[in-house]
Write an enzyme that holds these catalytic residues in place. Structure first.
Site, PDB file in Angstrom:
ATOM      1  N   HIS A  40       0.842  -1.206   0.000  1.00  0.00           N
ATOM      2  CA  HIS A  40       0.000   0.000   0.000  1.00  0.00           C
ATOM      3  C   HIS A  40       0.873   1.251   0.000  1.00  0.00           C
ATOM      4  O   HIS A  40       0.622   2.202  -0.752  1.00  0.00           O
ATOM      5  CB  HIS A  40      -0.918  -0.019   1.223  1.00  0.00           C
ATOM      6  N   HIS A  64       3.254   7.764   5.555  1.00  0.00           N
ATOM      7  CA  HIS A  64       2.022   8.404   6.011  1.00  0.00           C
ATOM      8  C   HIS A  64       1.291   7.656   7.112  1.00  0.00           C
ATOM      9  O   HIS A  64       0.538   8.257   7.874  1.00  0.00           O
ATOM     10  CB  HIS A  64       1.076   8.677   4.829  1.00  0.00           C
ATOM     11  N   ASP A  65       1.488   6.352   7.230  1.00  0.00           N
ATOM     12  CA  ASP A  65       0.798   5.579   8.260  1.00  0.00           C
ATOM     13  C   ASP A  65       1.682   5.242   9.457  1.00  0.00           C
ATOM     14  O   ASP A  65       1.237   4.560  10.382  1.00  0.00           O
ATOM     15  CB  ASP A  65       0.245   4.268   7.671  1.00  0.00           C
ATOM     16  N   GLU A  68       0.306   6.698  12.867  1.00  0.00           N
ATOM     17  CA  GLU A  68      -0.980   6.096  13.218  1.00  0.00           C
ATOM     18  C   GLU A  68      -0.848   4.610  13.571  1.00  0.00           C
ATOM     19  O   GLU A  68      -1.500   4.134  14.506  1.00  0.00           O
ATOM     20  CB  GLU A  68      -1.913   6.267  12.019  1.00  0.00           C
ATOM     21  N   ASP A  69      -0.028   3.887  12.839  1.00  0.00           N
ATOM     22  CA  ASP A  69       0.006   2.422  12.973  1.00  0.00           C
ATOM     23  C   ASP A  69       1.330   1.854  13.463  1.00  0.00           C
ATOM     24  O   ASP A  69       1.456   0.638  13.609  1.00  0.00           O
ATOM     25  CB  ASP A  69      -0.308   1.763  11.613  1.00  0.00           C
ATOM     26  N   ASP A 130      -3.483   8.274  -0.901  1.00  0.00           N
ATOM     27  CA  ASP A 130      -3.780   7.241   0.100  1.00  0.00           C
ATOM     28  C   ASP A 130      -5.230   6.771  -0.028  1.00  0.00           C
ATOM     29  O   ASP A 130      -5.514   5.568  -0.089  1.00  0.00           O
ATOM     30  CB  ASP A 130      -3.516   7.827   1.490  1.00  0.00           C
TER      31      ASP A 130
END
Length: 198
Positions: A40, A64-65, A68-69, A130
């Site tokens: 991704h 980008h994640d 958050e993750d 995204d």
């Protein structure tokens, strides 16, 4: 066929970000599959690069994640130290939360939508890339497994997901984002909506 250039836009920082992103997401897979999550991130970066994004935007797409993750605020501090304030700001602006546990889905998504009014113009390109990759993945998986797709998510009503994507498209247009990806996202979401209603 490729052309040679004497001024490549992507430097060693992009290579470093590829490795960093893979390490941060190494044990993660896409929902409902064994597909490495890194796929991704590569897709989002490819969309940004293909739409003439800067190296900083391409790096932010890879990362980008991460907040958050994969680590919250300490990861954001690492990103700033390794990739600079511009990339860190875009990554932060692409994150819908750094809280653990995450707030309820609808609240989180509404906050992200409201927040899009204030993010940098450069962040919008990363954000739409995204969301486009996510929507394409949903559509592809819906063709394969049908309504079972929604069982992968904490929110299982497709109407909620379609609401969110519709609001994202409206937010990008309000901001005047001219990327081809906005119209492409609209087409993909319309097709997903038709598939859901069959």
């Amino acid at each position: 066929m490729s052309e040679r250039t004497t001024a490549p836009r992507l430097s060693g920082q992009f290579s470093k970000a590829l490795v960093y992103a893979e390490l941060k997401h190494h044990n993660q897979a896409r929902k409902g599959s064994e597909i490495p999550y890194t796929g991704h991130l590569l897709s989002v970066a490819a969309l940004v690069i293909g739409d003439d994004g800067s190296e900083a935007q391409a790096i932010a797409a890879l990362l980008h994640d991460c907040v958050e993750d994969a680590g919250g605020p300490p990861t954001l501090a690492e990103i700033e130290a390794n990739f600079g304030a511009e990339v860190a700001r875009m990554v932060d602006e692409c994150s819908d939360t750094d809280e653990t546990p995450k707030p309820p889905w609808r609240e989180r998504k509404q906050r992200y939508l409201d927040h899009l009014a204030d993010v940098g113009d450069d962040t919008l390109l990363v954000s739409v890339a995204d969301k486009l990759d996510n929507a394409r993945s949903m559509l592809r998986d819906h063709r394969e497994v049908g309504a079972r797709l929604w069982e992968r998510f904490s929110v299982t009503d497709p109407a909620d997901h379609l609401w969110y994507y519709g609001e994202l498209i409206a937010a990008y247009r309000r901001r005047g984002l001219t990327s081809w990806m906005v119209d492409e996202l609209d087409r993909v979401v319309a097709e997903l909506s038709r598939a859901v209603s069959v």
